[in-house]
Design a protein around this motif. Structure first.
Motif, short mmCIF file in Angstrom:
data_model
loop_
_atom_site.label_atom_id
_atom_site.label_comp_id
_atom_site.label_asym_id
_atom_site.label_seq_id
_atom_site.Cartn_x
_atom_site.Cartn_y
_atom_site.Cartn_z
N GLY A 1 0.81 -1.21 0.00
CA GLY A 1 0.00 0.00 0.00
C GLY A 1 0.84 1.26 0.00
O GLY A 1 2.07 1.21 -0.01
N VAL A 2 0.14 2.39 0.03
CA VAL A 2 0.78 3.71 0.08
C VAL A 2 0.31 4.44 1.33
O VAL A 2 -0.89 4.70 1.50
N HIS A 3 1.24 4.74 2.19
CA HIS A 3 0.98 5.50 3.42
C HIS A 3 0.50 6.91 3.04
O HIS A 3 0.97 7.47 2.04
N PRO A 4 -0.41 7.50 3.79
CA PRO A 4 -0.85 8.86 3.47
C PRO A 4 0.29 9.86 3.35
O PRO A 4 0.22 10.79 2.55
N TRP A 5 1.35 9.67 4.13
CA TRP A 5 2.48 10.58 4.06
C TRP A 5 3.20 10.47 2.72
O TRP A 5 3.88 11.41 2.30
N SER A 6 3.07 9.32 2.06
CA SER A 6 3.74 9.10 0.77
C SER A 6 2.84 9.44 -0.41
O SER A 6 3.32 9.53 -1.55
N SER A 7 1.56 9.64 -0.17
CA SER A 7 0.60 9.81 -1.26
C SER A 7 0.86 11.01 -2.17
O SER A 7 0.61 10.92 -3.38
N PRO A 8 1.37 12.15 -1.66
CA PRO A 8 1.58 13.29 -2.57
C PRO A 8 2.56 13.00 -3.70
O PRO A 8 2.47 13.61 -4.77
N GLU A 9 3.50 12.05 -3.48
CA GLU A 9 4.51 11.77 -4.49
C GLU A 9 4.13 10.64 -5.44
O GLU A 9 4.87 10.31 -6.37
N VAL A 10 2.98 10.01 -5.21
CA VAL A 10 2.61 8.83 -6.00
C VAL A 10 1.88 9.24 -7.27
O VAL A 10 0.91 10.00 -7.24
N VAL B 1 -0.27 15.88 6.59
CA VAL B 1 -0.23 15.94 5.12
C VAL B 1 -1.26 16.96 4.62
O VAL B 1 -2.47 16.75 4.78
N PRO B 2 -0.82 18.05 4.01
CA PRO B 2 -1.74 19.11 3.60
C PRO B 2 -2.63 18.77 2.42
O PRO B 2 -3.76 19.24 2.33
N ASP B 3 -2.15 17.96 1.48
CA ASP B 3 -2.92 17.67 0.26
C ASP B 3 -3.92 16.55 0.53
O ASP B 3 -3.69 15.39 0.23
N PHE B 4 -5.07 16.93 1.10
CA PHE B 4 -6.04 15.93 1.53
C PHE B 4 -6.73 15.27 0.34
O PHE B 4 -7.05 14.08 0.37
N GLU B 5 -6.96 16.02 -0.72
CA GLU B 5 -7.66 15.46 -1.88
C GLU B 5 -6.81 14.40 -2.57
O GLU B 5 -7.33 13.39 -3.04
N LYS B 6 -5.50 14.62 -2.65
CA LYS B 6 -4.61 13.61 -3.25
C LYS B 6 -4.62 12.35 -2.37
O LYS B 6 -4.68 11.23 -2.88
N GLN B 7 -4.58 12.54 -1.06
CA GLN B 7 -4.67 11.39 -0.16
C GLN B 7 -5.95 10.60 -0.42
O GLN B 7 -5.94 9.37 -0.49
N ARG B 8 -7.04 11.34 -0.57
CA ARG B 8 -8.33 10.69 -0.76
C ARG B 8 -8.36 9.87 -2.05
O ARG B 8 -8.87 8.74 -2.06
N ARG B 9 -7.79 10.39 -3.13
CA ARG B 9 -7.78 9.67 -4.40
C ARG B 9 -6.96 8.39 -4.29
O ARG B 9 -7.37 7.34 -4.81
N VAL B 10 -5.82 8.48 -3.62
CA VAL B 10 -4.97 7.29 -3.44
C VAL B 10 -5.69 6.26 -2.57
O VAL B 10 -5.71 5.06 -2.88
N PHE B 11 -6.30 6.72 -1.50
CA PHE B 11 -7.03 5.83 -0.59
C PHE B 11 -8.18 5.14 -1.33
O PHE B 11 -8.41 3.94 -1.18
N GLU B 12 -8.91 5.89 -2.15
CA GLU B 12 -10.02 5.32 -2.91
C GLU B 12 -9.52 4.21 -3.85
O GLU B 12 -10.22 3.20 -4.05
N HIS B 13 -8.34 4.40 -4.41
CA HIS B 13 -7.77 3.38 -5.29
C HIS B 13 -7.61 2.06 -4.55
O HIS B 13 -7.98 0.99 -5.06
N PHE B 14 -7.10 2.13 -3.34
CA PHE B 14 -6.88 0.91 -2.56
C PHE B 14 -8.18 0.33 -2.01
O PHE B 14 -8.31 -0.90 -1.89
N LEU B 15 -9.15 1.16 -1.70
CA LEU B 15 -10.45 0.63 -1.27
C LEU B 15 -11.11 -0.13 -2.41
O LEU B 15 -11.77 -1.15 -2.18
#
Length: 232
Positions: A46-55, A83-97
Motif C-alpha cells: 500500500g501507500v501511506h498517506p504521508w507518501s501519497s503526494p509523491e505517488v 499531510v496538507p494535500d487531503f484530496e490527493k490522499q483521498r484519491r490514493v485511498f479510494e484506489h486501494f479501497l
C-alpha cells in the motif's frame, strides 16, 4: 501477534513465535515486504498517506500487479495532521479501497485526525474487513467501528499514553488486536514486536481478565480480520 509493524525497515524484528502483519509505505517498501512473506509474516502492500503526494498514476497501477501476492492492503488511509494535500490522499485511498473490494483483501488503516472520514469511506466502498491501527479517535466512533465488525489497534505505547488506555477500557476484547508499529520510536521508547507481551499484560489488567484470555481473543480477532477462519 503484532497487527501493524514495518518489518521491511528492520527484518530482524521477526521471530518464529510472533505473527507479524507487515505493512508498507510505498511501492518500493511493498516489494520489500512481499519478499519477507513467510509462515508468520502476513504481507501488506500500500501507500501511506504521508507518501501519497509523491505517488503517480503509473505507480498506482503497479499495485494491481502486486495485490495477488499480498494478504492485505496497508498502511493506507488519510492523515489530516501532517499531510496538507487531503484530496490527493483521498484519491490514493479510494484506489486501494477499490482493490480491497475487488480482491476481497482486508485493510490496515492509518487515520490520524481523520477517523470519521476513513470510517465513512469504508462504508461507502462496502469494505468487509478493516483494522484501525493505533486507534486514538473519538469514543463514540469507536462504538460505531465495533458495531460494524471492524477492529481497532491497541499499541504498545499504551504504557505511556494515557489517552490510549481509555480505548482499552471502552473497546470489547472481541474487537481489538495488539501492535507495535515497530520500529517506531514514541516519546523515547522504541516500539517493536517484543513489546507485545507486556501490552497483553496491560490490557489484561485494565479489562480485569487473564493474560491468556487477552491473547486468545486477539488471535481469534486476527483470524477473522485476515480471513483465516473463513479459509479453514
Amino acid at each position: 501477534m503484532d497487527a501493524h509493524v514495518h518489518l521491511y525497515e528492520d527484518p530482524t524484528m521477526a521471530d518464529e513465535e510472533t505473527i507479524l502483519v507487515a505493512v508498507s509505505d510505498d511501492l518500493e517498501s511493498s516489494l520489500k515486504t512481499l519478499s519477507l512473506k513467510g509462515e508468520n509474516v502476513v504481507p501488506c502492500v500500500g501507500v501511506h498517506p504521508w507518501s501519497s503526494p509523491e505517488v503517480g498514476e503509473e505507480e498506482l497501477k503497479e499495485f494491481e500487479k502486486l495485490v495477488e501476492r499480498a494478504l492485505c492492503l496497508g498502511e493506507i488511509g488519510l492523515d489530516k495532521r501532517y499531510v496538507p494535500d487531503f484530496e490527493k490522499q483521498r484519491r490514493v485511498f479510494e484506489h486501494f479501497l477499490t482493490l480491497s473490494k475487488e480482491y476481497s483483501l482486508p485493510v490496515n488503516l492509518h487515520a490520524l485526525d481523520a477517523w470519521e472520514e476513513v470510517f465513512n469511506m469504508l462504508l461507502r466502498y462496502d469494505v468487509d474487513r478493516a483494522y484501525f491501527h493505533w486507534f486514538n479517535g473519538p469514543l463514540h466512533l469507536l462504538d460505531e467501528i465495533v458495531s460494524q465488525g471492524y477492529y481497532v489497534g491497541i499499541n504498545a505505547a499504551a504504557k505511556i499514553q494515557k489517552k490510549h488506555l481509555r480505548v482499552i477500557e471502552r473497546a470489547p476484547l472481541t474487537s481489538i488486536m495488539t501492535e507495535s508499529d515497530g520500529p517506531y520510536v514514541y516519546r523515547g521508547v522504541k516500539l517493536t514486536p517484543k513489546a507485545v507481551p507486556e501490552l497483553i499484560g496491560i490490557i489484561a489488567k485494565v479489562k480485569k481478565v487473564s493474560e491468556e484470555a487477552v491473547a486468545e481473543a486477539v488471535l481469534r480477532n486476527f483470524k477473522r480480520w485476515s480471513g483465516a477462519l473463513a479459509q479453514g
